[in-house]
Scaffold this motif. Structure first.
Motif, mmCIF file in Angstrom:
data_model
loop_
_atom_site.group_PDB
_atom_site.id
_atom_site.type_symbol
_atom_site.label_atom_id
_atom_site.label_comp_id
_atom_site.label_asym_id
_atom_site.label_seq_id
_atom_site.Cartn_x
_atom_site.Cartn_y
_atom_site.Cartn_z
ATOM 1 N N ASP A 1 34.561 2.620 -14.699
ATOM 2 C CA ASP A 1 33.159 2.673 -15.109
ATOM 3 C C ASP A 1 32.428 1.476 -14.503
ATOM 4 O OD1 ASP A 1 30.889 3.614 -16.282
ATOM 5 O OD2 ASP A 1 31.294 2.753 -18.252
ATOM 6 N N MET A 2 31.111 1.638 -14.382
ATOM 7 C CA MET A 2 30.265 0.584 -13.842
ATOM 8 C C MET A 2 29.115 0.342 -14.807
ATOM 9 S SD MET A 2 27.917 0.532 -10.345
ATOM 10 C CE MET A 2 29.112 1.493 -9.442
ATOM 11 N N SER A 3 28.707 -0.918 -14.949
ATOM 12 C CA SER A 3 27.540 -1.242 -15.762
ATOM 13 C C SER A 3 26.750 -2.359 -15.089
ATOM 14 C CB SER A 3 27.954 -1.656 -17.180
ATOM 15 O OG SER A 3 28.775 -2.808 -17.154
ATOM 16 N N LEU A 4 25.456 -2.431 -15.385
ATOM 17 C CA LEU A 4 24.566 -3.439 -14.821
ATOM 18 C C LEU A 4 24.113 -4.385 -15.925
ATOM 19 C CD1 LEU A 4 22.292 -1.074 -12.670
ATOM 20 C CD2 LEU A 4 24.450 -2.151 -12.009
ATOM 21 N N SER A 5 24.073 -5.682 -15.619
ATOM 22 C CA SER A 5 23.604 -6.647 -16.618
ATOM 23 C C SER A 5 22.137 -6.406 -16.961
ATOM 24 C CB SER A 5 23.802 -8.071 -16.111
ATOM 25 O OG SER A 5 23.086 -8.276 -14.889
ATOM 26 N N GLU A 6 21.366 -5.954 -15.997
ATOM 27 C CA GLU A 6 19.965 -5.553 -16.211
ATOM 28 C C GLU A 6 19.656 -4.402 -15.264
ATOM 29 O OE1 GLU A 6 16.926 -8.798 -16.804
ATOM 30 O OE2 GLU A 6 18.550 -9.990 -15.923
ATOM 31 N N ASP A 7 18.750 -3.527 -15.694
ATOM 32 C CA ASP A 7 18.384 -2.410 -14.819
ATOM 33 C C ASP A 7 16.881 -2.252 -14.644
ATOM 34 O OD1 ASP A 7 17.632 -1.430 -17.271
ATOM 35 O OD2 ASP A 7 19.080 0.212 -17.296
ATOM 36 N N SER A 8 16.099 -3.239 -15.139
ATOM 37 C CA SER A 8 14.641 -3.172 -14.983
ATOM 38 C C SER A 8 14.098 -4.588 -14.798
ATOM 39 C CB SER A 8 14.000 -2.515 -16.208
ATOM 40 O OG SER A 8 12.599 -2.427 -16.054
ATOM 41 N N PHE A 9 13.200 -4.747 -13.835
ATOM 42 C CA PHE A 9 12.675 -6.074 -13.512
ATOM 43 C C PHE A 9 11.174 -5.986 -13.264
ATOM 44 C CE2 PHE A 9 16.975 -5.557 -11.935
ATOM 45 C CZ PHE A 9 17.644 -6.666 -12.454
ATOM 46 N N ASP A 10 10.455 -7.024 -13.734
ATOM 47 C CA ASP A 10 9.034 -7.184 -13.412
ATOM 48 C C ASP A 10 8.924 -8.308 -12.389
ATOM 49 O OD1 ASP A 10 8.162 -5.220 -15.223
ATOM 50 O OD2 ASP A 10 8.226 -6.668 -16.873
ATOM 51 N N LEU A 11 8.552 -7.956 -11.191
ATOM 52 C CA LEU A 11 8.539 -8.922 -10.093
ATOM 53 C C LEU A 11 7.176 -8.956 -9.423
ATOM 54 C CD1 LEU A 11 11.938 -8.075 -8.340
ATOM 55 C CD2 LEU A 11 11.493 -9.904 -9.981
ATOM 56 N N ALA A 12 6.764 -10.185 -9.098
ATOM 57 C CA ALA A 12 5.569 -10.334 -8.277
ATOM 58 C C ALA A 12 5.960 -10.147 -6.821
ATOM 59 C CB ALA A 12 4.960 -11.719 -8.499
ATOM 60 N N ALA A 13 4.992 -9.955 -5.982
ATOM 61 C CA ALA A 13 5.254 -9.759 -4.549
ATOM 62 C C ALA A 13 6.014 -10.957 -3.987
ATOM 63 C CB ALA A 13 3.933 -9.566 -3.798
ATOM 64 N N GLY A 14 7.097 -10.687 -3.281
ATOM 65 C CA GLY A 14 7.895 -11.744 -2.675
ATOM 66 C C GLY A 14 8.934 -12.353 -3.580
ATOM 67 N N ASP A 15 8.933 -12.000 -4.888
ATOM 68 C CA ASP A 15 9.924 -12.543 -5.816
ATOM 69 C C ASP A 15 11.253 -11.807 -5.682
ATOM 70 O OD1 ASP A 15 8.134 -14.329 -6.738
ATOM 71 O OD2 ASP A 15 7.783 -13.384 -8.687
ATOM 72 N N GLU A 16 12.302 -12.435 -6.211
ATOM 73 C CA GLU A 16 13.603 -11.783 -6.261
ATOM 74 C C GLU A 16 14.295 -12.136 -7.572
ATOM 75 O OE1 GLU A 16 16.533 -14.895 -3.970
ATOM 76 O OE2 GLU A 16 15.407 -13.476 -2.709
ATOM 77 N N GLU A 17 15.260 -11.326 -7.938
ATOM 78 C CA GLU A 17 15.984 -11.505 -9.208
ATOM 79 C C GLU A 17 17.448 -11.133 -8.994
ATOM 80 O OE1 GLU A 17 16.218 -12.937 -12.840
ATOM 81 O OE2 GLU A 17 14.179 -12.500 -12.101
ATOM 82 N N ASP A 18 18.343 -11.902 -9.625
ATOM 83 C CA ASP A 18 19.770 -11.605 -9.552
ATOM 84 C C ASP A 18 20.198 -10.792 -10.766
ATOM 85 O OD1 ASP A 18 20.050 -13.088 -7.223
ATOM 86 O OD2 ASP A 18 20.509 -14.947 -8.320
ATOM 87 N N PHE A 19 21.168 -9.917 -10.553
ATOM 88 C CA PHE A 19 21.793 -9.206 -11.672
ATOM 89 C C PHE A 19 23.268 -8.997 -11.344
ATOM 90 C CE2 PHE A 19 20.336 -5.971 -8.771
ATOM 91 C CZ PHE A 19 21.320 -4.989 -8.782
ATOM 92 N N THR A 20 24.042 -8.667 -12.345
ATOM 93 C CA THR A 20 25.497 -8.558 -12.203
ATOM 94 C C THR A 20 25.946 -7.121 -12.353
ATOM 95 O OG1 THR A 20 25.772 -10.781 -13.124
ATOM 96 C CG2 THR A 20 27.727 -9.368 -13.088
ATOM 97 N N VAL A 21 26.823 -6.700 -11.456
ATOM 98 C CA VAL A 21 27.448 -5.386 -11.553
ATOM 99 C C VAL A 21 28.871 -5.586 -12.063
ATOM 100 C CG1 VAL A 21 28.112 -3.296 -10.315
ATOM 101 C CG2 VAL A 21 26.066 -4.581 -9.614
#
Length: 219
Positions: A15-35
């Motif tokens: 099975d696979m799960s994501l630490s987060e599956d929705s992000f609010d990002l401004a233009a040019g931003d980035e966010e890390d999440f864990t699989v």
């Protein structure tokens, strides 16, 4: 941005799960999440699965309408590493009582509890110490056999021959250890067999008998 995952071919053991599956990002931003991948115990090492992570822009505020619902995909592969787990079973672990120059045969089986076919080797690990005390090994100091997953080897044996001469009772431990060829970090499986060597009657009586004879008896 929303993130979803898809398997190329699903397997109920993984099975696979994501630490987060929705992000609010401004233009040019980035966010890390864990699989995170999880699975049932002892999955075979030949399992390989492909998967995709799909990021979608469902709404975009002031972003132009033509960028809505655009997606980006990352494709990866999931595989299971080989690990070794072995078990050594001696059919008769009792103490062996022998005399000088007598052979002891230690019979055993090797079990493969890992997740891939494994060539298991059994060694007499304290052979150097035993040799220093006069023991020899007529058939060698190790055996090896390829054992299937969840399988057990045929019964094998190692032979230990006691010293040719001892002046008093000698008690030693013969230490056997089974190891995995697949996994150098796997724990070995060890068993100790006690061997007690007693001197022969001639070895113990020859010197003492001569010392007790007086001059008249020798004539």
């Amino acid at each position: 941005i929303s993130v979803e995952y898809e398997w190329d071919d699903e397997d109920p053991r993984v099975d696979m799960s994501l630490s987060e599956d929705s992000f609010d990002l401004a233009a040019g931003d980035e966010e890390d999440f864990t699989v995170v991948f999880s699975g049932s115990p002892r999955i075979e090492a030949d399992l390989e699965l492909g998967f995709d992570l799909v990021a979608t822009v469902p709404n975009a505020g002031v972003i132009p309408i033509e960028q809505l619902n655009q997606t980006a995909t990352y494709s990866g592969d999931f595989s299971v590493e080989t690990f070794g787990m072995v078990d050594l079973t001696v059919s008769n672990p009792a103490t062996r009582n022998v005399e000088e120059s007598e052979e002891v045969s230690i019979a055993f089986t090797m079990s493969n509890d890992g997740n891939d076919e494994d060539r298991i080797q059994v060694n007499i690990v304290n052979r150097v110490d035993l040799e220093s005390q006069g023991f020899t090994f007529p058939q060698g100091t190790f055996v090896a056999e390829t054992v299937a997953v969840d399988g057990t080897s045929v019964e094998r044996s190692l032979v230990v021959r006691s010293p040719t001469e001892v002046s008093e009772e000698l008690r030693v431990q013969v230490v056997l250890a089974a190891t995995s060829s697949n996994d150098a970090n796997a724990d070995s499986s060890e068993i100790q067999i006690t061997v007690v060597v007693t001197p022969s009657a001639s070895s113990t009586s020859l010197g003492g008998g001569l010392e007790e004879l007086d001059q008249d008896q020798l004539q």
